[in-house]
Design a protein around this motif. Structure first.
Motif, PDB file in Angstrom:
ATOM      1  N   PRO A 142       0.812  -1.224   0.000  1.00  0.00           N
ATOM      2  CA  PRO A 142       0.000   0.000   0.000  1.00  0.00           C
ATOM      3  C   PRO A 142       0.845   1.274   0.000  1.00  0.00           C
ATOM      4  O   PRO A 142       1.923   1.301   0.591  1.00  0.00           O
ATOM      5  CB  PRO A 142      -0.783  -0.092   1.313  1.00  0.00           C
ATOM      6  N   LYS A 143       0.320   2.322  -0.648  1.00  0.00           N
ATOM      7  CA  LYS A 143       1.010   3.623  -0.626  1.00  0.00           C
ATOM      8  C   LYS A 143       0.721   4.366   0.678  1.00  0.00           C
ATOM      9  O   LYS A 143       1.524   5.148   1.144  1.00  0.00           O
ATOM     10  CB  LYS A 143       0.474   4.505  -1.761  1.00  0.00           C
ATOM     11  N   PHE A 144      -0.469   4.169   1.224  1.00  0.00           N
ATOM     12  CA  PHE A 144      -0.891   4.945   2.391  1.00  0.00           C
ATOM     13  C   PHE A 144      -0.966   4.083   3.648  1.00  0.00           C
ATOM     14  O   PHE A 144      -0.364   4.409   4.652  1.00  0.00           O
ATOM     15  CB  PHE A 144      -2.264   5.600   2.123  1.00  0.00           C
ATOM     16  N   GLY A 145      -1.738   3.017   3.590  1.00  0.00           N
ATOM     17  CA  GLY A 145      -1.923   2.179   4.768  1.00  0.00           C
ATOM     18  C   GLY A 145      -2.700   2.939   5.844  1.00  0.00           C
ATOM     19  O   GLY A 145      -3.176   4.056   5.625  1.00  0.00           O
ATOM     20  N   CYS A 256      -9.929   9.578  -3.414  1.00  0.00           N
ATOM     21  CA  CYS A 256      -9.816   8.139  -3.115  1.00  0.00           C
ATOM     22  C   CYS A 256     -10.462   7.396  -4.280  1.00  0.00           C
ATOM     23  O   CYS A 256     -11.404   7.914  -4.889  1.00  0.00           O
ATOM     24  CB  CYS A 256     -10.590   7.853  -1.817  1.00  0.00           C
ATOM     25  N   ALA A 273      -2.080   0.684  -7.763  1.00  0.00           N
ATOM     26  CA  ALA A 273      -1.334   1.082  -6.562  1.00  0.00           C
ATOM     27  C   ALA A 273       0.094   1.503  -6.901  1.00  0.00           C
ATOM     28  O   ALA A 273       0.669   2.360  -6.228  1.00  0.00           O
ATOM     29  CB  ALA A 273      -1.322  -0.062  -5.553  1.00  0.00           C
ATOM     30  N   PRO A 281      -5.551   7.175  -1.733  1.00  0.00           N
ATOM     31  CA  PRO A 281      -5.710   5.796  -1.249  1.00  0.00           C
ATOM     32  C   PRO A 281      -6.666   4.976  -2.123  1.00  0.00           C
ATOM     33  O   PRO A 281      -7.530   5.528  -2.803  1.00  0.00           O
ATOM     34  CB  PRO A 281      -6.318   5.978   0.153  1.00  0.00           C
ATOM     35  N   ARG A 310      -2.898  -6.942   0.217  1.00  0.00           N
ATOM     36  CA  ARG A 310      -1.820  -6.142   0.830  1.00  0.00           C
ATOM     37  C   ARG A 310      -0.595  -6.094  -0.077  1.00  0.00           C
ATOM     38  O   ARG A 310       0.005  -5.036  -0.260  1.00  0.00           O
ATOM     39  CB  ARG A 310      -1.468  -6.704   2.206  1.00  0.00           C
ATOM     40  N   ASP A 315      -5.307  -0.057   0.220  1.00  0.00           N
ATOM     41  CA  ASP A 315      -5.122   0.681   1.482  1.00  0.00           C
ATOM     42  C   ASP A 315      -6.183   0.328   2.514  1.00  0.00           C
ATOM     43  O   ASP A 315      -5.947   0.413   3.708  1.00  0.00           O
ATOM     44  CB  ASP A 315      -5.155   2.193   1.221  1.00  0.00           C
ATOM     45  N   GLN A 316      -7.377   0.010   2.042  1.00  0.00           N
ATOM     46  CA  GLN A 316      -8.404  -0.481   2.967  1.00  0.00           C
ATOM     47  C   GLN A 316      -9.207  -1.576   2.283  1.00  0.00           C
ATOM     48  O   GLN A 316      -9.394  -1.557   1.080  1.00  0.00           O
ATOM     49  CB  GLN A 316      -9.282   0.618   3.547  1.00  0.00           C
ATOM     50  N   LYS A 361       3.444  -1.406   4.189  1.00  0.00           N
ATOM     51  CA  LYS A 361       2.468  -0.634   4.950  1.00  0.00           C
ATOM     52  C   LYS A 361       1.258  -1.515   5.308  1.00  0.00           C
ATOM     53  O   LYS A 361       1.024  -2.558   4.688  1.00  0.00           O
ATOM     54  CB  LYS A 361       2.023   0.579   4.137  1.00  0.00           C
ATOM     55  N   VAL A 363      -2.944  -2.271   6.164  1.00  0.00           N
ATOM     56  CA  VAL A 363      -4.216  -2.105   5.438  1.00  0.00           C
ATOM     57  C   VAL A 363      -5.307  -1.900   6.491  1.00  0.00           C
ATOM     58  O   VAL A 363      -5.355  -2.639   7.476  1.00  0.00           O
ATOM     59  CB  VAL A 363      -4.552  -3.368   4.605  1.00  0.00           C
TER      60      VAL A 363
END
Ligand code: CAP
Ligand code: MG
Length: 446
Positions: A142-145, A256, A273, A281, A310, A315-316, A361, A363
């Motif tokens: 992930p870029k954000f997590g 998003c 991603a 995200p 992941r 990210d979610q 990162k 999730v």
């Protein structure tokens, strides 16, 4: 009962495709855990050897071209625990079997390939997969997590569960109507608004108008409340159109994007991603997962899909509810250790997504599906908090006083739980919560 046929019990098969746990170096093998139920005449060890052979060097009989190099690529059965009509077996596949540049599509062709159709097996379920550092490190993740999303939403200093909503009805609203609902939810207190999984770019609600209207509404809500709100735009489509949807969404201010990962495929998620132009995200919906994950004896466990999400950079991710409208997974899976069954299985998966994994990162787990305020305490308690997002669609927009009151009621339920106050107590001086509890009662709770 017919006698067990030891199909792969000859020395050649046992020597080539089994080993002891001590011989398996976790840095050099991808280890898969399967529940295997063979047909009556096949022993569990034969069935497991059948899988190890088919999925590694891929032959059911000796062929003339076997060399030492080939034998080094053999999968190894190294643990068998008999349960129910079958057994839980561990098979180690040598790292050299995997093309690290080919990613998850290649991984799946090995660990979840032909084996699901093998004639010797009645049922087989991939329960878990553990990859060595070198394999995981081939992915960016992930870029954000969780951390990155919390920074955007300004909940990093004081972490709490996030509140999300799905605009309902699922389809049929115009862009302006969608924006109005998003605004009401935002002012009521949600952190996150998303399209439902079947809304993309239909005539009644084109993506360009929708995104520009919703982002304008959320900007207004931010000016009034001082809070950032994410809007996950569903870009799901076949590949060419998907990228057009992404461009349209981003050029109209989307903060998003959302994708139905099993409908578009894991490699598409990964390409989104890893694309440097996408600086927002990615919310991952999982519709269709139950075709693979629902049975406790056949298919692929959601934990495996979550690990792949992941790796590919979601990210979610929707991981299920403890109480809600969807089936809790693994009923009847008392066959396995609790980490693979029912609500405990969701908790184990959520904790995996929240935890360290060779530096990738995290999730953010999302619980969704029939959630309304009365269900908040049990979901948070059983699924873990504060690193979780609770999504409510009907449970917000169906509130007797409308969307804004519905969002407030959900937020009040989260606040009550976080303060350790019973909902009924908190509802005495929180009218929206009181109305929600009276309206839905204990629906889905028991
Ligand atoms: C929830 C939802 C989600 C489900 C999917 C729906 O809406 O948008 O798609 O959560 O299940 O359409 O049902 P409601 P899962 O809040 O109105 O139920 O998250 O388990 O994948
Ligand atoms: Mg939905």
């Amino acid at each position: 009962m017919s006698e067990k046929r030891e199909w792969y019990e000859e020395e050649f098969w046992v020597k080539t495709f089994t080993s002891t746990p001590e011989e398996i170096d976790p840095d050099r093998y991808v280890v898969c855990t399967y529940y295997v139920a063979p047909h009556e005449e096949v022993s569990i060890r034969s069935a497991a050897i059948n899988i190890a052979a088919e999925q590694s060097i891929g032959t059911w009989t000796k062929v003339a071209t076997m060399t030492d190099r080939v034998f080094e690529l053999a999968g190894k059965v190294f643990q068998i625990n008999e349960v129910g009509d079958g057994g839980v077996v561990k098979i180690a596949f040598p790292l050299d079997l995997f093309d690290l540049d080919a990613g998850v599509s290649h991984l799946l062709s090995i660990v979840a390939g032909n084996l699901f159709g093998m004639g010797a097996l009645k049922h087989v379920r991939l329960l878990d997969i553990s990859m060595p550092r070198e394999y995981v490190k081939a992915f960016k993740g992930p870029k954000f997590g969780i951390e990155g999303i919390r920074e955007i939403l300004d909940t990093d200093k004081n972490p709490r569960p996030h509140l999300g909503t799905i605009i309902k009805p699922k389809v049929g609203l115009t862009p302006k109507e969608t924006a109005k609902v998003a605004y009401e939810a935002a002012v009521g207190g949600v952190d996150f608004v998303k399209d439902d999984e079947t809304l993309t770019n239909q005539k009644f609600n084109p993506i360009e108008d929708r995104v520009s209207n919703v982002m304008e509404a959320l900007d207004k809500a931010r000016e009034e409340t001082g809070r950032n709100i994410l809007y996950a735009v569903d870009v799901t489509a076949d590949i060419g159109m998907l990228w057009k949807n992404v461009e349209t969404a981003l050029s109209n201010g989307a903060n998003c994007i959302m994708v139905d990962v099993l409908c578009v495929g894991f490699p598409v998620l990964r390409s989104l991603a890893e694309d440097p132009s996408i600086k927002v995200p990615i919310h991952v919906h999982r519709c269709m997962h139950a075709a693979m994950t629902r049975s406790s004896i056949h298919g692929i466990h959601m934990l495996v899909l979550a690990k792949l999400v992941r790796l590919c950079g979601g990210d979610q991710l929707h991981t299920g509810t403890a109480k809600g409208k969807m089936e809790q997974p693994g009923s009847g899976a008392s066959l396995y250790s609790s980490k693979y069954s029912g609500v405990k299985g969701i908790r184990y998966m959520n904790d995996f997504l929240r935890g360290d994994w060779y530096g990738l990162k995290t999730v953010l787990p999302v619980a969704s599906g029939g959630i309304h305020p009365a269900l908040v305490p049990s979901n948070l308690r059983l699924l873990g908090y504060p690193d979780i997002q609770l999504n409510a669609g009907g449970g917000i927009h169906g509130h007797p006083k409308g969307t804004r009151a519905g969002a407030k009621a959900m937020l009040q339920a989260i606040e009550a739980f976080m303060k350790g106050i019973p909902l009924e107590e908190y509802a005495k001086d929180h009218v929206e919560l009181r109305e929600a509890l009276e309206y839905w009662g204990m629906k889905f709770l028991t």
